[in-house]
Design a protein around this motif. Structure first.
Motif, mmCIF file in Angstrom:
data_model
loop_
_atom_site.group_PDB
_atom_site.id
_atom_site.type_symbol
_atom_site.label_atom_id
_atom_site.label_comp_id
_atom_site.label_asym_id
_atom_site.label_seq_id
_atom_site.Cartn_x
_atom_site.Cartn_y
_atom_site.Cartn_z
ATOM 1 N N PRO A 5 0.712 66.186 96.475
ATOM 2 C CA PRO A 5 2.086 66.687 96.608
ATOM 3 C C PRO A 5 2.469 66.854 98.079
ATOM 4 N N ARG A 6 3.768 66.759 98.323
ATOM 5 C CA ARG A 6 4.256 66.836 99.690
ATOM 6 C C ARG A 6 4.112 68.250 100.252
ATOM 7 N N TYR A 7 4.362 69.280 99.379
ATOM 8 C CA TYR A 7 4.242 70.664 99.806
ATOM 9 C C TYR A 7 3.202 71.364 98.945
ATOM 10 N N TYR A 8 2.449 72.252 99.563
ATOM 11 C CA TYR A 8 1.489 73.049 98.814
ATOM 12 C C TYR A 8 2.175 74.337 98.371
ATOM 13 N N PRO A 9 1.764 74.910 97.242
ATOM 14 C CA PRO A 9 2.387 76.171 96.811
ATOM 15 C C PRO A 9 2.057 77.287 97.809
ATOM 16 N N ALA A 10 2.968 78.231 97.930
ATOM 17 C CA ALA A 10 2.795 79.324 98.890
ATOM 18 C C ALA A 10 1.605 80.211 98.522
ATOM 19 N N GLU A 11 1.374 80.401 97.246
ATOM 20 C CA GLU A 11 0.270 81.232 96.773
ATOM 21 C C GLU A 11 -0.800 80.316 96.200
ATOM 22 N N ASP A 12 -2.040 80.691 96.443
ATOM 23 C CA ASP A 12 -3.116 79.930 95.820
ATOM 24 C C ASP A 12 -3.166 80.272 94.331
ATOM 25 N N ILE A 13 -3.166 79.269 93.505
ATOM 26 C CA ILE A 13 -3.256 79.488 92.067
ATOM 27 C C ILE A 13 -4.721 79.350 91.671
#
Length: 176
Positions: A5-13
């Motif tokens: 993905p181009r952006y990673y999520p702000a919080e680690d899941i």
């Protein structure tokens, strides 16, 4: 190959944890401790008293009784780490303790919680009241246990006697 993905999520899941239920094995009771064995209590309120083992409960604790009439020890649960098993045996086949389990000794959930103000008011603490059901069960167990104890000569005096060690006693050399 999958595109990142181009952006990673702000919080680690975090991945969901798999919960493994551990089934406890039933605790082992020492070979020397069987129903009918006379035990010496080593700790607690009744330390030094001789009691009769009635059965091992599911939790691994031992169900013991004095009998209450002889030495004042009621039906209790005792950890086997805090007893010495003696070679004296009592025939407890006539004693019915099938209805007594770990739940029998559980405290009731609906017991009223004392308010903090009442605690600091200075009133004397109320002594614990033994329920009528406990008294009836103790009487029923004692009745059949006293018959078994009475069948063995001098056993009643042995159970009533307090156990103690003096300065010259060597417990590692004693045979109980």
């Amino acid at each position: 190959m999958a595109k990142t993905p181009r952006y990673y999520p702000a919080e680690d899941i975090k991945p969901a944890k798999v919960v493994h239920k551990v089934k406890q094995n039933p605790p082992r009771v020492r070979k020397s401790i069987t129903p009918g064995t006379v035990l010496i209590l080593l700790a607690g309120r009744f330390r030094g008293k001789r009691v009769v083992c009635l059965k091992a409960l599911e939790s691994g604790l031992l169900l013991v009784s004095g009998p209450y009439k002889i030495n004042g020890v009621p039906l209790r649960r005792v950890n086997q780490a805090y007893v010495i098993a003696t070679s004296t045996k009592v025939d407890v086949t006539g004693v019915d303790v099938a209805s007594i389990t770990d739940e029998y000794f559980a405290r009731s959930k609906d017991a009223p919680k004392e308010a903090e103000e009442e605690f600091f008011a200075g009133d004397a603490p109320k002594p614990a009241v033994v329920s009528d059901q406990r008294k009836a069960d103790q009487k029923k167990v004692d009745e059949s246990l006293l018959k078994a104890v009475g069948a063995v000569p001098m056993l009643e005096a042995y159970l009533a006697a307090q156990f103690s060690l003096s300065a010259n006693d060597k417990p590692h050399l004693m045979k109980f």
